[in-house]
Scaffold this motif. Structure first.
Motif, PDB file in Angstrom:
ATOM      1  N   TYR A  84      36.482  34.409  44.225  1.00 29.53           N
ATOM      2  CA  TYR A  84      37.581  35.010  44.996  1.00 29.53           C
ATOM      3  C   TYR A  84      37.180  35.055  46.452  1.00 29.53           C
ATOM      4  CZ  TYR A  84      34.485  39.014  45.165  1.00 29.53           C
ATOM      5  OH  TYR A  84      33.397  39.812  45.387  1.00 29.53           O
ATOM      6  N   TRP A  86      38.344  37.237  50.231  1.00 29.92           N
ATOM      7  CA  TRP A  86      39.233  38.223  50.854  1.00 29.92           C
ATOM      8  C   TRP A  86      40.173  37.467  51.768  1.00 29.92           C
ATOM      9  CZ3 TRP A  86      39.695  42.538  48.515  1.00 29.92           C
ATOM     10  CH2 TRP A  86      38.612  43.082  47.838  1.00 29.92           C
ATOM     11  N   SER A 128      41.385  45.943  48.630  1.00 32.93           N
ATOM     12  CA  SER A 128      42.014  46.235  47.344  1.00 32.93           C
ATOM     13  C   SER A 128      42.604  44.939  46.804  1.00 32.93           C
ATOM     14  CB  SER A 128      43.121  47.266  47.542  1.00 32.93           C
ATOM     15  OG  SER A 128      44.081  46.712  48.438  1.00 32.93           O
ATOM     16  N   GLU A 129      43.123  44.983  45.604  1.00 35.34           N
ATOM     17  CA  GLU A 129      43.659  43.771  44.977  1.00 35.34           C
ATOM     18  C   GLU A 129      44.711  43.079  45.830  1.00 35.34           C
ATOM     19  OE1 GLU A 129      43.899  45.096  40.543  1.00 35.34           O
ATOM     20  OE2 GLU A 129      44.405  42.979  40.700  1.00 35.34           O
ATOM     21  N   ARG A 130      45.428  43.911  46.609  1.00 36.70           N
ATOM     22  CA  ARG A 130      46.488  43.352  47.457  1.00 36.70           C
ATOM     23  C   ARG A 130      45.960  42.250  48.385  1.00 36.70           C
ATOM     24  NH1 ARG A 130      51.062  45.981  48.741  1.00 36.70           N
ATOM     25  NH2 ARG A 130      50.266  47.988  48.071  1.00 36.70           N
ATOM     26  N   LEU A 132      43.197  40.400  47.888  1.00 39.03           N
ATOM     27  CA  LEU A 132      42.269  39.513  47.194  1.00 39.03           C
ATOM     28  C   LEU A 132      42.917  38.142  47.001  1.00 39.03           C
ATOM     29  CD1 LEU A 132      39.496  40.098  45.961  1.00 39.03           C
ATOM     30  CD2 LEU A 132      40.636  40.569  43.795  1.00 39.03           C
ATOM     31  N   PRO A 134      42.472  35.204  44.784  1.00 42.79           N
ATOM     32  CA  PRO A 134      41.670  34.776  43.637  1.00 42.79           C
ATOM     33  C   PRO A 134      41.454  33.275  43.617  1.00 42.79           C
ATOM     34  CG  PRO A 134      43.862  35.425  42.917  1.00 42.79           C
ATOM     35  CD  PRO A 134      43.816  35.607  44.400  1.00 42.79           C
ATOM     36  N   GLU A 139      41.058  34.043  38.695  1.00 37.41           N
ATOM     37  CA  GLU A 139      42.429  33.786  38.266  1.00 37.41           C
ATOM     38  C   GLU A 139      42.497  33.640  36.741  1.00 37.41           C
ATOM     39  OE1 GLU A 139      44.149  30.757  40.700  1.00 37.41           O
ATOM     40  OE2 GLU A 139      46.038  30.851  39.579  1.00 37.41           O
ATOM     41  N   ARG A 142      42.179  37.106  35.292  1.00 36.74           N
ATOM     42  CA  ARG A 142      43.295  38.032  35.553  1.00 36.74           C
ATOM     43  C   ARG A 142      44.629  37.554  35.004  1.00 36.74           C
ATOM     44  NH1 ARG A 142      44.207  40.387  41.403  1.00 36.74           N
ATOM     45  NH2 ARG A 142      45.037  38.310  41.622  1.00 36.74           N
ATOM     46  N   ILE A 179      36.003  46.570  44.169  1.00 37.46           N
ATOM     47  CA  ILE A 179      37.106  46.990  43.294  1.00 37.46           C
ATOM     48  C   ILE A 179      36.620  47.349  41.889  1.00 37.46           C
ATOM     49  CG2 ILE A 179      39.293  46.295  42.236  1.00 37.46           C
ATOM     50  CD1 ILE A 179      39.780  44.466  44.577  1.00 37.46           C
ATOM     51  N   PHE A 182      36.828  42.807  36.512  1.00 40.73           N
ATOM     52  CA  PHE A 182      38.022  42.325  35.834  1.00 40.73           C
ATOM     53  C   PHE A 182      37.583  41.650  34.547  1.00 40.73           C
ATOM     54  CE2 PHE A 182      39.183  42.369  40.289  1.00 40.73           C
ATOM     55  CZ  PHE A 182      40.449  42.918  40.266  1.00 40.73           C
TER      56      PHE A 182
END
Ligand SMILES: Nc1ncnc2c1ncn2[C@@H]1O[C@H](COP(=O)(O)OP(=O)(O)OP(=O)(O)O)[C@@H](O)[C@H]1O
Ligand SMILES: [Mg+2]
Length: 370
Positions: A84, A86, A128-130, A132, A134, A139, A142, A179, A182
């Protein structure tokens, strides 16, 4: 409650599904795929170029109806391309838009130190995930629907990336320090491929089921070529396959693979060939052989090879070229067994522009390589 996905009933079911989509498997391939889907273990497919390693994974996605996520490995790749990243652009955009809000927040900070402390308190908003982005491994983990994850040419990746893969392969999970971890709700089917240009770590191997692909036997290669509906007569295809098998027994830098047999069959069809003519074959040898030295070596024994394949005068090729077993049924061993070839040279030699399809993550920029 997670809905149950239809599974392969048995090995034959796998073989039927593959055939229906144009991939002709042998029993070993179908069994390995069946086990991959039943044991929830990644499958490591090793073998020389062009024997159907990548296609095996793509076909699995087609047969199971799962989306395919692909990670193309290459030298110098860092783990951000695999796991991943940022999304810096998005973070920057948000900070611009939220400038007024940030000023408000910092308005009562008496000095720089307390301003920094205040920003640090809100840091988690931006990590945060917002924000990220991937990459394939995250991917795959998730994805709400189960996927096929193809980690292609893992022998090209550095050992550091291999280490990153281990967590994923063992636990089907990816950790993002800011975070948390996952974990895949629906386990992906993972296929790794390798050309054996370097030794993979024991830890990686231990986590995988193994399948070594070699050149197919004559019957299967004939069936593969026929399945491409090229329009070459059945008997001529048989002879051509045997001729290619003869070429593979020569000491070539790059023996012809299945795709080269298919290309040669297409070439002969386009040229309207009705039998194996020495002049046509000699003129088109470059379709199957990619090095000048190989073409020269093959040209020298081509007439003898053709005679053997079509059952002609039976001239034997020079003993030094050792051209046995034309038409023999057993699969050939890989001419560069593990570790003997110069791995780096072999990897670089494959990197021609256009080699990586679009849709691969993190492909190397070949235009910069001279
Ligand atoms: N069993 C098979 N049935 C049908 N087609 C096949 C089969 N095996 C290989 N092929 C054909 O051979 C070609 C090469 O296959 P693929 O790209 O999967 O090779 P590879 O082993 O991944 O090679 P590389 O190491 O160069 O990436 C494909 O176009 C595929 O259609
Ligand atoms: Mg491949």
């Amino acid at each position: 409650m997670i809905e149950q996905e239809p599974q392969f009933a048995d090995v034959d079911h796998v073989a039927e599904g593959y055939r229906a989509r144009g991939y002709i498997p042998d029993r070993r391939i179908a069994t390995s795929v069946f086990l991959l889907t039943r044991l929830d273990k990644p499958l490591l497919v090793e073998g020389p170029a062009g024997v159907g390693k990548t296609e095996l994974a793509k076909t699995l996605a087609e047969v199971t109806g799962r989306p395919l996520l692909r990670l193309q490995c290459y030298e110098g790749q860092d783990d951000t391309k695999a796991l991943y990243e940022w999304d810096y652009g998005k973070q920057l955009l948000y900070t611009q838009i939220l400038r007024d809000k940030t000023s408000e927040l910092l308005a009562d900070a008496p000095d720089l130190e307390s301003a920094v402390a205040k920003i640090t308190e809100s840091e988690s908003v931006f990590f945060s995930e917002r924000f990220l982005a991937p990459r394939p491994l995250l991917e795959a983990v998730r994805s709400p629907e189960p996927v096929v994850l193809l980690i292609d040419e893992v022998d090209r990746a550095d050992e550091a990336l291999e280490a990153v893969l281990l967590e994923m392969l063992a636990e089907f999970q990816v950790s993002v320090p800011e975070i948390g971890t996952f974990r895949a709700e629906r386990r992906p089917y993972v296929v790794l491929t390798s050309n054996n240009t370097r030794d993979l770590s024991a830890a990686l191997k231990r986590r995988c089921l193994h399948l070594t692909l070699e050149y197919p036997d004559a019957d299967r290669e004939w069936e593969i070529v026929r399945s491409k509906n090229i329009g070459l007569a059945a008997e001529l295809t048989r002879q051509l396959v045997n001729l290619v098998r003869g070429l593979r027994e020569l000491d070539l830098r790059k023996p012809p693979s299945i795709s080269e047999t298919v290309d040669w069959a297409r070439t002969l069809t386009v040229l309207g060939a009705e039998d194996l003519r020495a002049d046509v074959l000699a003129d088109t040898l470059s379709v199957v052989l990619k090095y000048e030295r190989d073409v020269a070596r093959a040209s020298a024994v081509l007439p003898a090879l053709i005679d053997r394949v079509i059952g002609g005068p039976g001239r034997q090729p020079e003993p030094a070229d050792a051209t046995p077993g034309v038409g023999q049924a057993a699969d050939h061993p890989h001419p560069h067994p593990h570790g003997t070839a110069d791995g780096r040279a072999a990897r670089l030699a494959k990197d021609q522009p256009g080699r990586f399809d679009r849709g691969y993550y993190g492909t190397p920029d070949l235009s910069r390589r001279v």
